[in-house]
Enzyme design. Structure first.
Site, short mmCIF file in Angstrom:
data_model
loop_
_atom_site.label_atom_id
_atom_site.label_comp_id
_atom_site.label_asym_id
_atom_site.label_seq_id
_atom_site.Cartn_x
_atom_site.Cartn_y
_atom_site.Cartn_z
N HIS A 173 0.84 -1.20 0.00
CA HIS A 173 0.00 0.00 0.00
C HIS A 173 0.87 1.25 0.00
CE1 HIS A 173 -3.44 2.41 2.09
NE2 HIS A 173 -3.33 2.70 0.82
N GLU A 176 2.29 1.80 -3.40
CA GLU A 176 1.28 2.36 -4.30
C GLU A 176 1.30 3.88 -4.24
OE1 GLU A 176 -3.00 3.67 -3.53
OE2 GLU A 176 -2.88 1.53 -3.13
N HIS A 177 1.53 4.44 -3.05
CA HIS A 177 1.62 5.89 -2.89
C HIS A 177 2.95 6.42 -3.44
CE1 HIS A 177 -1.77 7.16 -0.10
NE2 HIS A 177 -1.98 5.87 -0.28
N GLU A 254 -5.38 7.50 6.15
CA GLU A 254 -6.39 6.59 5.62
C GLU A 254 -6.76 5.54 6.67
OE1 GLU A 254 -5.30 4.81 1.94
OE2 GLU A 254 -4.71 6.70 1.02
#
Length: 938
Positions: A173, A176-177, A254
């Site tokens: 994750h 991904e950023h 998030e």
């Protein structure tokens, strides 16, 4: 699994130009012949695309499949359709839409596609909002009208959070950023986002268990440049160290937003039941401590690195463990009671043509007469259950009809779905694999069904009543729970022979399945906008014949306006109850229509009931008559009324415990004297007194309504016998005129388990002829910086931004529903400016930079009308005590306790000492003048 939204908005797809079909789709044996090659006589394969890829006859796009030397598989998609049937600017097919996909075999398929009961509850509660809020959501800034098209691309990589190293949870994750933080060829950190926004585009990405998906869209003529910039992220990303801390904070934000979500909490708790070392139990968000400990990561990313794809095929029994097949009691965040029964079933991806779990869940989850839910609903109207060749064939026919006459979607959504399908299905089923049921195989279905036995089930019970008896705490989300063996009495009863309940039976033949797909012959001149064909004291009717999309579907909208609703808080709450019980009464008789893809929705609006219908022309009138009959003959039992009263109280609370929703309601309440937002406290109080109003519940004035409709209203008027209204009911609210100074309303969150805060800053422009203190400080800093940026824009840069906005407003409607929603907004607000987009475009073409700068600075001076609303979360930073999963915590105030009033918080920041604090919403609004009703009508 966590997802990121790097920017909002989506592109517009082209409309489908379906043939004038008078027959249903071909049967399975012939269906394979309906491929991309069908079309004009004499066309070559190159003209029509890859003939092996099966597509819908109503799909105007062409598909070409290629595989590159590095192993990357790609599907090139072109769409030359439009209002004129031409290709627009004549650019190449590859330049219109393109979708890329990394090499990958079949993956396990999520067969049923059902959402959790918590997610369904969230959606149901969102629908309690006003009709105008819903209309605003359907009409975003990015509207679609003319012939401009978007292009889009998506990339699905077969690596996800299951591949995270044990010592670096959330790495996939985080990666991904980080991948978007510049590339060697385009080193600017936010250069790609800036490029997309400049040219009317957007991008997004998401990380799942075994896949990571990236996608973007942009104006068609800028697609090649955007594709090159995007591809460089996967070829030579910079992964700059300076961005690490910022992106960790972004991912952690998030996670903090997800923590109060019952569905996320349940998902994490469920994963913890897996075998030790199985990736199901991994934490998918970035663990902020591994960054703070100096574990900076340097990971090169390549689309084709030569590494084999991660293989988890040897880990097919994650729940073959003593922790499974137990009874788990869980304390939820929301006021919800939910039972989840789970079985561990081997991967079913190889059976995608049969879809056994989809078929089984359809039968068990059926809600019509004779179903399990129908029987349970008689015992408890609020019970929800998440979970034969004729029936299979019926489902097959319904889904084939929907596929055959499918409406097109936005390109960015379309390519995101298809690129994932490319990892799940063979080439010929890229477009059909997740939509059609191909073949009935009782052996495959029985094999799956045989695993769904009581002694293999795991039970998870969510209820606020579990609070105080759940002493275990899940590691990551802090969910309080307990675990126990399933009682022997239950197991023995399940293992015994049950007498079949005579009320249970298989569904009858579905009378709502369409068989006539003939397009209606036009009996009136074609018009660009809706035409009012009935206008009387009892209501009006607007009609628009679809002459663009040419599919045998209709959209119908009704707005039944009544002056009674806004008379008092009691009436507002009773009206919500009325709509909820009406929906309950319709649930069983209308379920077959819903199954047959005839959609309906009841919305409790500010001034009346909104009824929305869509579906195939052939059987939609049946559904309309059913709804009208239920509305005309409305009745309810006292026990049902009492039960829904309690449920409504929980619904209001579940909405308001979300900081952003509470802030919105307080903000609206401060600006309007009659909207639902003004009644936050009254809502929570009035529900308590509903029992005394029970006898007068069916409103005696149900006939004193006015009707606005888009499509047809004769059967409605005949059955309901509307009466003229004594006076016009304004459908737009008057807003209070704020004083010329800064006001602040600061309230405490209603959820003691939520540390998130929310800040809204509102500047009021006033009547004109139109052409958390830290966060607030940051908002002010941004506005100062934005003002400087705005003033310093060159003429060319300003023109580029204006052109991008014009292009967005010129985008085509992707499907008929978008055109209907845009026109319905004009009808329901009684403004009727159906050519609003054209007018806005004309204004934009003459708009100057100086006008914009002047308007901005006018609202930034010390005498501006400014309102701030802060919703303060709970946490030790705010002086609150933390709650723990212990017996002692049961004696403390509950996070789910009764809340009948807002807690106002004093100003604590020196920077806000000059603001005027609001501690009584009603007193504040009653002392201010109301602006007159205002509608833009030309």
């Amino acid at each position: 699994m966590p997802q990121t939204s790097k920017s909002s908005g989506a592109g517009a797809a082209s409309p489908a130009s379906a043939p004038d079909q008078g027959e249903p789709p071909p049967p399975e044996g012939a269906r394979a012949q309906v491929a991309a090659g069908d079309g004009e006589e004499g066309a070559t394969v190159d003209d029509q695309g890859d003939p092996e890829i099966v597509k819908s006859p109503s799909d105007p796009k062409r598909y070409r499949y290629i595989e590159l030397s590095n192993g990357l598989r790609a599907l090139l998609i072109s769409d030359f359709s439009g209002a004129d049937g031409e290709g627009g600017d004549g650019e190449s097919a590859e330049q219109e839409e393109e979708q890329e996909e990394e090499e990958g075999g079949e993956e396990d398929e999520g067969d049923s596609g059902e959402g959790s009961e918590e997610e369904e509850g969230d959606r149901a509660e969102e629908e309690q909002d006003s009709d105008f809020e819903e209309l605003e959501e359907e009409n975003p800034v990015k509207k679609k009208k003319s012939s401009e098209k978007q292009a889009a691309a998506a990339l699905c990589i077969g690596v996800g959070s299951f591949s995270d190293p044990d010592e670096l949870p959330g790495l996939a994750h985080f990666l991904e950023h980080m991948v978007f933080m510049g590339s060697e060829k385009y080193p600017a950190e936010n250069g790609f986002d800036a490029f997309l926004k400049k040219h009317g585009g957007s991008d997004n990405a998401s990380t799942d268990c075994e896949r990571t998906i990236f996608q973007f869209d942009v104006q068609r003529k800028h697609f090649r440049d955007a594709l090159d910039r995007w591809a460089q992220f996967f070829i030579c990303p910079l992964m700059i160290e300076d961005a690490v801390d910022r992106e960790v904070e972004a991912v952690d934000s998030e996670f903090q937003l997800a923590r109060p979500s019952d569905s996320h909490r349940k998902e994490m708790l469920f994963g913890s039941l897996a075998k030790p070392g199985h990736p199901m139990s991994k934490f998918c968000w970035v663990l902020i401590t591994w960054i703070s400990n100096g574990n900076y990561v340097n990971v090169p990313v390549f689309v084709s690195s030569g590494e084999p794809r991660p293989d988890f095929s040897h880990l097919q029994q994650p729940f073959d463990t003593p922790a499974f097949n137990k009874l788990y009691r869980v304390v939820p965040v929301r006021k919800v009671h939910a039972l989840t029964i789970s079985w561990a079933v081997p991967p079913q991806g190889k059976h995608y043509r049969v879809k056994p779990l989809h078929y089984i869940s359809w039968l068990i989850g059926h809600e019509g007469t004779g179903s399990i839910l129908s029987l349970l609903r008689k015992k408890n109207p609020l019970f929800l259950l998440s979970l034969f060749f004729r029936i299979y064939e019926e489902i097959q026919k319904i889904e084939a009809n929907e596929f055959h006459y499918q409406e097109q979607t936005d390109p960015i959504e379309f390519v995101e779905n298809i690129c994932e399908n490319m990892q799940l299905f063979p080439k010929q089923d890229f477009l059909t694999g997740d939509q059609l049921m191909f073949e009935y195989d009782p052996q495959v279905i029985n094999a799956a069904l045989s695993l769904l036995k009581p002694d293999r089930a795991n039970l998870l019970l969510l209820s606020p009543e579990n609070e105080g008896c759940c002493h275990l705490k899940e590691k990551w989300f802090g969910t309080c729970y307990s675990v126990e063996d399933i009682p022997e009495e239950w197991a023995e009863r399940w293992a015994g022979d049950f007498e079949l309940n005579p009320e249970l039976h298989l569904p009858a033949e579905n009378k709502f399945i369409a068989t006539d797909f003939t397009l209606k012959t036009s009996d009136c001149p074609d018009t660009e906008y809706p035409v009012r064909i009935v206008n009387s004291e009892r209501g009006c009717l607007w009609y628009k014949k679809d002459n663009k999309f040419k599919i045998p579907k209709a959209y119908i909208r009704f707005h039944l306006i009544s002056p009674m609703i806004q008379k008092s808080p009691e009436n507002l709450v009773l009206f919500d109850l009325f709509v909820n019980i009406l929906a309950h009464n319709l649930a069983e008789p209308a379920y077959e229509a819903d199954v047959a893809q005839l959609e309906y929705k009841l919305v409790a609006g500010e001034h009346g009931l909104m009824i929305r219908l869509k579906g195939f022309n052939h059987k939609l009138p049946l559904l309309l008559h059913l709804i009208v009959d239920q509305l005309s003959d409305f009745s309810t039992e006292p026990s049902v009324f009492t039960m829904f009263s309690e449920q409504l109280k929980k619904t209001y609370f579940n909405i308001l415990i979300k900081p952003d929703r509470l802030g919105k309601y307080v903000h609206t309440g401060l600006l309007s004297s009659v909207s639902r937002g003004a009644r936050v406290e009254e809502y929570l109080v009035q529900v308590k007194g509903l029992r005394s109003l029970m006898m007068s519940f069916p409103p005696t004035g149900v006939q004193r309504v006015s009707l606005s409709a888009l499509m047809s209203h004769q059967p409605v008027c005949r059955k309901l016998q509307f009466q003229p209204l004594p006076a016009d009911v304004p459908v737009l609210f008057r807003v209070v005129e704020l004083p010329l100074k800064h006001h602040l309303c600061k309230v405490k969150s209603l959820n003691k388990g939520d540390a998130n805060s929310e800040v809204t800053v509102y500047y009021q422009s006033g009547l004109k002829k139109l052409r958390e203190h830290f966060v607030e400080a940051k908002i002010e800093e941004f506005l100062v910086s934005f003002g400087e940026c705005l003033s310093g824009l060159s003429d060319e840069a300003f023109g580029t931004q204006v052109t991008a906005l014009i292009k967005l407003k010129e985008c085509e409607d992707a499907h008929l529903g978008e055109e209907v929603d845009r026109n319905w907004f004009e009808v329901v607000t009684q403004q009727y400016v159906f050519d609003r987009l054209n007018k806005e475009i004309e204004v934009l073409k003459t708009f100057t930079q100086q006008e914009l700068v002047s308007w901005f600075l006018e609202h930034r001076n010390n005498s501006s009308r400014k309102l701030s609303v802060h919703v303060v979360g709970f946490g030790v930073e705010e002086g609150d005590q933390s709650t723990a999963c212990s017996p002692d915590s049961a004696t403390s105030s509950s996070a789910y306790g009764e809340v009948s009033e807002l807690t106002f918080v004093p100003i604590s920041s020196p920077s806000l000492q000059d603001t005027t604090l609001i501690t009584d919403i009603r007193a504040f609004t009653s002392s201010l003048p109301l602006n007159p009703y205002h509608k833009i009508i030309n």
